[in-house]
Design a protein around this motif. Structure first.
Motif, PDB file in Angstrom:
ATOM      1  N   PHE A 290       2.169  12.296  60.062  1.00  0.00           N
ATOM      2  CA  PHE A 290       2.808  13.388  60.942  1.00  0.00           C
ATOM      3  C   PHE A 290       4.405  13.332  60.333  1.00  0.00           C
ATOM      4  O   PHE A 290       4.940  14.016  59.765  1.00  0.00           O
ATOM      5  CB  PHE A 290       2.802  13.517  62.377  1.00  0.00           C
ATOM      6  CG  PHE A 290       3.818  14.237  62.945  1.00  0.00           C
ATOM      7  CD1 PHE A 290       3.268  15.675  63.466  1.00  0.00           C
ATOM      8  CD2 PHE A 290       4.789  14.081  63.428  1.00  0.00           C
ATOM      9  CE1 PHE A 290       4.124  16.271  64.320  1.00  0.00           C
ATOM     10  CE2 PHE A 290       5.645  14.652  64.460  1.00  0.00           C
ATOM     11  CZ  PHE A 290       5.487  16.022  64.675  1.00  0.00           C
TER      12      PHE A 290
ATOM     13  N   ALA B  11       4.724  13.225  56.377  1.00  0.00           N
ATOM     14  CA  ALA B  11       4.753  14.792  55.895  1.00  0.00           C
ATOM     15  C   ALA B  11       6.027  15.611  56.112  1.00  0.00           C
ATOM     16  O   ALA B  11       6.454  16.050  55.207  1.00  0.00           O
ATOM     17  CB  ALA B  11       3.648  15.374  56.677  1.00  0.00           C
ATOM     18  N   LEU B  12       6.576  15.158  57.296  1.00  0.00           N
ATOM     19  CA  LEU B  12       7.886  15.972  57.621  1.00  0.00           C
ATOM     20  C   LEU B  12       8.868  15.401  56.634  1.00  0.00           C
ATOM     21  O   LEU B  12       9.637  16.331  56.105  1.00  0.00           O
ATOM     22  CB  LEU B  12       8.295  15.602  59.076  1.00  0.00           C
ATOM     23  CG  LEU B  12       7.677  16.333  60.116  1.00  0.00           C
ATOM     24  CD1 LEU B  12       8.116  15.707  61.420  1.00  0.00           C
ATOM     25  CD2 LEU B  12       7.876  17.750  60.038  1.00  0.00           C
TER      26      LEU B  12
ATOM     27  N   TRP C 218       3.545  19.886  53.333  1.00  0.00           N
ATOM     28  CA  TRP C 218       2.956  20.533  54.518  1.00  0.00           C
ATOM     29  C   TRP C 218       1.510  20.672  54.869  1.00  0.00           C
ATOM     30  O   TRP C 218       1.123  20.915  55.812  1.00  0.00           O
ATOM     31  CB  TRP C 218       3.719  21.869  54.470  1.00  0.00           C
ATOM     32  CG  TRP C 218       5.382  21.753  54.072  1.00  0.00           C
ATOM     33  CD1 TRP C 218       6.313  21.880  53.005  1.00  0.00           C
ATOM     34  CD2 TRP C 218       6.190  21.249  55.070  1.00  0.00           C
ATOM     35  NE1 TRP C 218       7.544  21.808  53.479  1.00  0.00           N
ATOM     36  CE2 TRP C 218       7.535  21.106  54.696  1.00  0.00           C
ATOM     37  CE3 TRP C 218       5.948  20.798  56.653  1.00  0.00           C
ATOM     38  CZ2 TRP C 218       8.644  20.759  55.378  1.00  0.00           C
ATOM     39  CZ3 TRP C 218       7.052  20.270  57.262  1.00  0.00           C
ATOM     40  CH2 TRP C 218       8.289  20.009  56.508  1.00  0.00           C
TER      41      TRP C 218
ATOM     42  N   TYR D 281       0.825  17.573  56.860  1.00  0.00           N
ATOM     43  CA  TYR D 281       1.620  17.722  58.271  1.00  0.00           C
ATOM     44  C   TYR D 281       0.520  18.731  59.029  1.00  0.00           C
ATOM     45  O   TYR D 281       0.081  18.468  59.939  1.00  0.00           O
ATOM     46  CB  TYR D 281       2.773  18.696  57.965  1.00  0.00           C
ATOM     47  CG  TYR D 281       3.624  18.987  59.427  1.00  0.00           C
ATOM     48  CD1 TYR D 281       4.301  17.904  60.209  1.00  0.00           C
ATOM     49  CD2 TYR D 281       3.643  20.266  59.819  1.00  0.00           C
ATOM     50  CE1 TYR D 281       4.785  18.083  61.449  1.00  0.00           C
ATOM     51  CE2 TYR D 281       4.365  20.376  61.077  1.00  0.00           C
ATOM     52  CZ  TYR D 281       4.741  19.416  61.803  1.00  0.00           C
ATOM     53  OH  TYR D 281       5.408  19.646  62.947  1.00  0.00           O
TER      54      TYR D 281
ATOM     55  N   THR E 169       3.244  24.983  61.199  1.00  0.00           N
ATOM     56  CA  THR E 169       3.634  24.266  60.115  1.00  0.00           C
ATOM     57  C   THR E 169       4.656  25.392  59.355  1.00  0.00           C
ATOM     58  O   THR E 169       5.591  24.529  58.568  1.00  0.00           O
ATOM     59  CB  THR E 169       2.347  24.057  59.179  1.00  0.00           C
ATOM     60  OG1 THR E 169       1.424  23.275  60.046  1.00  0.00           O
ATOM     61  CG2 THR E 169       2.578  23.344  57.796  1.00  0.00           C
TER      62      THR E 169
END
Length: 178
Positions: A23, A26-27, A32, A35, A64
């Motif tokens: 999480f 990915a941020l 994305w 995420y 997202t």
């Protein structure tokens, strides 16, 4: 508790920790699809301290898209620690401390905005995978310039209207009543 039970708990905790690390990674990387892969198809989101909006139930795709629109203009660095995970069958609760750093060149104040707090996360096991079904973002304090996020940008404003709409707020209330 048998050794097999202990091993199963450790395995679940590791899998849940990995979801949270994905999480955050990915941020930061702007990945994305990764995420999105951390969520159930619909997710309860409580970012009231940050947004001022009540908890919502929204499609993970829309959430997202919103995250991508609000975060892409800034550089990001999320760190997580102090994982406390309680597993109960196919459900788990986790409290995860976080520091979220954001940076963007600007001539309208400092170039940084930082949050210090935690996530309360509800996970559900779906097949062999753990996924985020509900997440609450909370912080103890912030520092810096929140104006790094341009809420008037048309695509972001449209996404916010879609995500934080009355229908999604009512869907959250209904889901929590179950």
């Amino acid at each position: 508790m048998t050794d097999a039970d202990k091993l199963a708990v450790l395995w679940d905790e590791r899998a849940i920790t990995k979801v949270m690390l994905n999480f955050g990674r990915a941020l930061d990387a702007g990945d994305w699809p990764l995420y999105r892969s951390t969520f159930t198809d619909h997710v309860l989101i409580d970012f009231k301290r940050l947004t001022g909006c009540d908890e919502i139930r929204v499609s993970a795709d829309d959430w997202t898209d919103f995250a991508e629109l609000i975060l892409s203009p800034v550089r990001r660095h999320h760190t997580y620690s102090n994982f406390h995970i309680d597993v109960d069958g196919d459900h788990a609760l986790a409290l995860v401390y976080m520091t979220a750093r954001h940076w963007k060149a600007t001539d309208l104040g400092v170039s940084e905005y930082n949050q210090y707090g935690w996530y309360d996360v509800h996970f559900e096991r779906r097949g062999e995978r753990w996924l985020i079904a509900r997440i609450k973002h909370d912080f103890q304090w912030v520092s810096g310039n929140n104006a790094l996020f341009d809420m008037s940008e048309p695509n972001l404003a449209a996404s916010m209207a879609k995500v934080f709409c009355d229908e999604n707020r009512k869907a959250a209330i209904a889901a929590l009543a179950l």
